[in-house]
Design a protein around this motif. Structure first.
Motif, PDB file in Angstrom:
ATOM      1  N   PHE A  35       0.833  -1.105   0.113  1.00  0.00           N
ATOM      2  CA  PHE A  35      -0.020  -0.082  -0.054  1.00  0.00           C
ATOM      3  C   PHE A  35       0.805   1.339   0.012  1.00  0.00           C
ATOM      4  O   PHE A  35       1.798   1.377   0.703  1.00  0.00           O
ATOM      5  N   GLU A  36       0.651   2.178  -1.033  1.00  0.00           N
ATOM      6  CA  GLU A  36       1.210   3.286  -0.863  1.00  0.00           C
ATOM      7  C   GLU A  36       0.155   4.363  -1.095  1.00  0.00           C
ATOM      8  O   GLU A  36      -0.506   4.471  -2.115  1.00  0.00           O
ATOM      9  N   SER A  37      -0.004   5.227   0.080  1.00  0.00           N
ATOM     10  CA  SER A  37      -1.183   6.216   0.179  1.00  0.00           C
ATOM     11  C   SER A  37      -0.907   7.330  -1.167  1.00  0.00           C
ATOM     12  O   SER A  37       0.403   7.828  -1.164  1.00  0.00           O
ATOM     13  N   GLU A  38      -1.950   7.564  -1.720  1.00  0.00           N
ATOM     14  CA  GLU A  38      -1.585   8.771  -2.657  1.00  0.00           C
ATOM     15  C   GLU A  38      -2.282  10.214  -1.808  1.00  0.00           C
ATOM     16  O   GLU A  38      -2.382  11.185  -2.296  1.00  0.00           O
ATOM     17  N   CYS A  39      -2.273  10.111  -0.397  1.00  0.00           N
ATOM     18  CA  CYS A  39      -3.095  11.153   0.098  1.00  0.00           C
ATOM     19  C   CYS A  39      -2.368  12.120   0.768  1.00  0.00           C
ATOM     20  O   CYS A  39      -2.806  13.205   1.015  1.00  0.00           O
ATOM     21  N   GLY A  40      -0.771  12.140   0.899  1.00  0.00           N
ATOM     22  CA  GLY A  40       0.020  13.087   1.547  1.00  0.00           C
ATOM     23  C   GLY A  40      -0.226  13.328   3.005  1.00  0.00           C
ATOM     24  O   GLY A  40      -0.073  12.342   3.744  1.00  0.00           O
ATOM     25  N   GLU A  41      -0.907  14.383   3.096  1.00  0.00           N
ATOM     26  CA  GLU A  41      -1.149  14.616   4.744  1.00  0.00           C
ATOM     27  C   GLU A  41      -2.309  13.830   5.293  1.00  0.00           C
ATOM     28  O   GLU A  41      -2.245  13.549   6.615  1.00  0.00           O
ATOM     29  N   ALA A  42      -3.459  13.542   4.699  1.00  0.00           N
ATOM     30  CA  ALA A  42      -4.624  12.942   5.025  1.00  0.00           C
ATOM     31  C   ALA A  42      -4.381  11.526   4.712  1.00  0.00           C
ATOM     32  O   ALA A  42      -3.349  11.003   4.422  1.00  0.00           O
ATOM     33  N   TYR A  43      -5.528  10.691   4.901  1.00  0.00           N
ATOM     34  CA  TYR A  43      -5.490   9.180   4.781  1.00  0.00           C
ATOM     35  C   TYR A  43      -6.746   8.923   4.507  1.00  0.00           C
ATOM     36  O   TYR A  43      -8.125   9.515   4.552  1.00  0.00           O
ATOM     37  N   ASP A  44      -7.180   7.610   3.857  1.00  0.00           N
ATOM     38  CA  ASP A  44      -7.963   7.108   3.486  1.00  0.00           C
ATOM     39  C   ASP A  44      -8.905   6.455   4.806  1.00  0.00           C
ATOM     40  O   ASP A  44      -8.032   6.056   5.693  1.00  0.00           O
ATOM     41  N   GLN A  45     -10.143   6.492   4.894  1.00  0.00           N
ATOM     42  CA  GLN A  45     -10.507   6.253   6.311  1.00  0.00           C
ATOM     43  C   GLN A  45     -11.977   5.478   6.188  1.00  0.00           C
ATOM     44  O   GLN A  45     -12.538   5.760   5.185  1.00  0.00           O
ATOM     45  N   ILE A  46     -12.254   4.555   7.131  1.00  0.00           N
ATOM     46  CA  ILE A  46     -13.783   3.855   7.069  1.00  0.00           C
ATOM     47  C   ILE A  46     -14.186   4.249   8.385  1.00  0.00           C
ATOM     48  O   ILE A  46     -13.646   4.004   9.684  1.00  0.00           O
ATOM     49  N   ILE A  47     -15.499   4.922   8.467  1.00  0.00           N
ATOM     50  CA  ILE A  47     -16.249   5.081   9.736  1.00  0.00           C
ATOM     51  C   ILE A  47     -17.265   3.997   9.932  1.00  0.00           C
ATOM     52  O   ILE A  47     -17.994   3.915   9.174  1.00  0.00           O
ATOM     53  N   PHE A  48     -17.066   3.151  10.934  1.00  0.00           N
ATOM     54  CA  PHE A  48     -18.188   2.324  11.423  1.00  0.00           C
ATOM     55  C   PHE A  48     -18.972   2.856  12.967  1.00  0.00           C
ATOM     56  O   PHE A  48     -18.413   3.513  13.496  1.00  0.00           O
ATOM     57  N   LYS A  49     -20.187   3.042  12.500  1.00  0.00           N
ATOM     58  CA  LYS A  49     -21.084   3.220  13.859  1.00  0.00           C
ATOM     59  C   LYS A  49     -21.702   2.084  14.057  1.00  0.00           C
ATOM     60  O   LYS A  49     -22.911   1.688  13.507  1.00  0.00           O
ATOM     61  N   SER A  50     -21.281   1.168  14.930  1.00  0.00           N
ATOM     62  CA  SER A  50     -21.775  -0.136  15.280  1.00  0.00           C
ATOM     63  C   SER A  50     -23.236   0.037  15.967  1.00  0.00           C
ATOM     64  O   SER A  50     -23.858  -0.978  15.823  1.00  0.00           O
ATOM     65  N   ASN A  51     -23.470   1.010  16.511  1.00  0.00           N
ATOM     66  CA  ASN A  51     -24.788   1.226  17.392  1.00  0.00           C
ATOM     67  C   ASN A  51     -25.821   1.302  16.313  1.00  0.00           C
ATOM     68  O   ASN A  51     -27.055   1.087  16.693  1.00  0.00           O
ATOM     69  N   LYS A  52     -25.599   1.807  15.370  1.00  0.00           N
ATOM     70  CA  LYS A  52     -26.446   2.102  14.157  1.00  0.00           C
ATOM     71  C   LYS A  52     -26.207   1.021  13.035  1.00  0.00           C
ATOM     72  O   LYS A  52     -27.178   1.280  11.989  1.00  0.00           O
ATOM     73  N   SER A  53     -25.431   0.231  13.137  1.00  0.00           N
ATOM     74  CA  SER A  53     -25.237  -0.692  11.963  1.00  0.00           C
ATOM     75  C   SER A  53     -25.031  -0.374  10.568  1.00  0.00           C
ATOM     76  O   SER A  53     -25.644  -0.259   9.700  1.00  0.00           O
ATOM     77  N   LYS A  54     -24.019   0.849  10.525  1.00  0.00           N
ATOM     78  CA  LYS A  54     -23.828   1.402   9.275  1.00  0.00           C
ATOM     79  C   LYS A  54     -22.093   1.765   9.182  1.00  0.00           C
ATOM     80  O   LYS A  54     -21.562   2.044  10.200  1.00  0.00           O
ATOM     81  N   PHE A  55     -21.658   2.026   7.975  1.00  0.00           N
ATOM     82  CA  PHE A  55     -20.250   2.452   7.493  1.00  0.00           C
ATOM     83  C   PHE A  55     -20.351   3.249   6.426  1.00  0.00           C
ATOM     84  O   PHE A  55     -21.178   3.140   5.463  1.00  0.00           O
ATOM     85  N   LYS A  56     -19.173   4.093   6.472  1.00  0.00           N
ATOM     86  CA  LYS A  56     -19.079   4.684   5.061  1.00  0.00           C
ATOM     87  C   LYS A  56     -17.437   4.890   4.992  1.00  0.00           C
ATOM     88  O   LYS A  56     -16.712   5.124   6.001  1.00  0.00           O
ATOM     89  N   PRO A  57     -17.024   4.539   3.894  1.00  0.00           N
ATOM     90  CA  PRO A  57     -15.576   4.902   3.498  1.00  0.00           C
ATOM     91  C   PRO A  57     -15.365   6.113   3.088  1.00  0.00           C
ATOM     92  O   PRO A  57     -16.238   7.006   2.221  1.00  0.00           O
ATOM     93  N   VAL A  58     -14.200   6.889   3.527  1.00  0.00           N
ATOM     94  CA  VAL A  58     -14.008   8.198   2.970  1.00  0.00           C
ATOM     95  C   VAL A  58     -12.533   8.430   2.339  1.00  0.00           C
ATOM     96  O   VAL A  58     -11.700   7.930   3.177  1.00  0.00           O
ATOM     97  N   HIS A  59     -12.554   8.911   1.340  1.00  0.00           N
ATOM     98  CA  HIS A  59     -11.319   9.152   0.701  1.00  0.00           C
ATOM     99  C   HIS A  59     -10.639  10.286   1.145  1.00  0.00           C
ATOM    100  O   HIS A  59     -11.290  11.209   1.535  1.00  0.00           O
ATOM    101  N   CYS A  60      -9.269  10.393   1.331  1.00  0.00           N
ATOM    102  CA  CYS A  60      -8.874  11.683   1.917  1.00  0.00           C
ATOM    103  C   CYS A  60      -8.835  12.605   0.968  1.00  0.00           C
ATOM    104  O   CYS A  60      -8.675  14.149   1.445  1.00  0.00           O
ATOM    105  N   SER A  61      -9.465  13.022  -0.230  1.00  0.00           N
ATOM    106  CA  SER A  61      -9.582  14.265  -0.958  1.00  0.00           C
ATOM    107  C   SER A  61     -11.002  14.643  -0.450  1.00  0.00           C
ATOM    108  O   SER A  61     -11.354  15.699  -0.799  1.00  0.00           O
ATOM    109  N   GLY A  62     -11.611  13.893   0.572  1.00  0.00           N
ATOM    110  CA  GLY A  62     -12.884  14.531   1.074  1.00  0.00           C
ATOM    111  C   GLY A  62     -14.084  14.111   0.153  1.00  0.00           C
ATOM    112  O   GLY A  62     -15.207  14.444   0.547  1.00  0.00           O
ATOM    113  N   GLN A  63     -14.058  13.047  -0.591  1.00  0.00           N
ATOM    114  CA  GLN A  63     -15.143  12.559  -1.356  1.00  0.00           C
ATOM    115  C   GLN A  63     -15.901  11.617  -0.543  1.00  0.00           C
ATOM    116  O   GLN A  63     -15.378  10.598  -0.261  1.00  0.00           O
ATOM    117  N   ASP A  64     -16.860  12.135   0.215  1.00  0.00           N
ATOM    118  CA  ASP A  64     -17.788  11.107   0.912  1.00  0.00           C
ATOM    119  C   ASP A  64     -18.553  10.191   0.194  1.00  0.00           C
ATOM    120  O   ASP A  64     -19.087  10.603  -0.838  1.00  0.00           O
TER     121      ASP A  64
END
Length: 181
Positions: A87-116
């Motif tokens: 893995f080589e990140s293309e993000c520089g200062e930011a990073y790709d992430q995934i947010i899990f809300k287990s209490n609501k059983s939902k998730f979303k991937p978030v690209h470092c460019s801010g594209q939700d």
């Protein structure tokens, strides 16, 4: 006078030996400390084994950043001698992430460019995964997509599947995530 010169010479020689030895000791400790930290980081990152039994869904909750990607399945990973991340990140200062809300059983991937992406509802299951036909922890979303939860602890999580489409096109299947929050 000769005794004084001899004593001064001896003390200078002795002092330089002590300083030299102390310098070598500090340098040696610094090198050992660096190797230990480096080894620990590598060992923690890809020291992966499949969880034996059900994982508590609450452990998945939170924000996780992608720190490693393996191009291949978990079975290929187990047999690979060179398990380092490709893995080589293309993000520089930011990073790709995934947010899990287990209490609501939902998730979303978030690209470092801010594209939700949109929030995706999921079911966390322990049982026979329809894809692998093995009894394991997995996440089912969009009624026929599956992500295997290999293992989760308080710092890292390893997932297998089509987690982030932009990385999946390059053959990425196994993801190492580090907890942010």
């Amino acid at each position: 006078m000769k005794k004084l010169i001899f004593v001064l010479s001896a003390s200078l020689l002795l002092q330089s030996c002590i300083v030299s030895t102390a310098t070598k000791a500090v340098t040696g400790v610094a090198k050992l400390g660096y190797k230990t930290v480096k080894g620990t980081v590598n060992a923690a990152s890809w020291a992966v084994s499949k969880a034996a039994g059900k994982i508590d869904e609450d452990r998945v909750g939170g924000t996780w950043k992608v720190v490693g990607v393996y191009k291949g399945s978990y079975e290929q990973f187990q047999q690979d001698q060179n398990r380092e991340s490709t893995f080589e990140s293309e993000c520089g200062e930011a990073y790709d992430q995934i947010i899990f809300k287990s209490n609501k059983s939902k998730f979303k991937p978030v690209h470092c460019s801010g594209q939700d992406e949109d929030w995706v509802k999921y079911d966390f299951e322990f049982g026979k995964n329809p894809i692998t036909k093995e009894k394991e922890n997995y996440i089912e979303y969009n009624s026929n997509n599956y992500i295997t939860v290999i293992d989760v602890d308080n710092k890292t999580m390893v997932l297998e599947g089509n987690l982030m489409p932009k990385l999946s096109f390059s053959g990425a299947r196994l993801y190492l995530l580090e907890k942010v929050k």
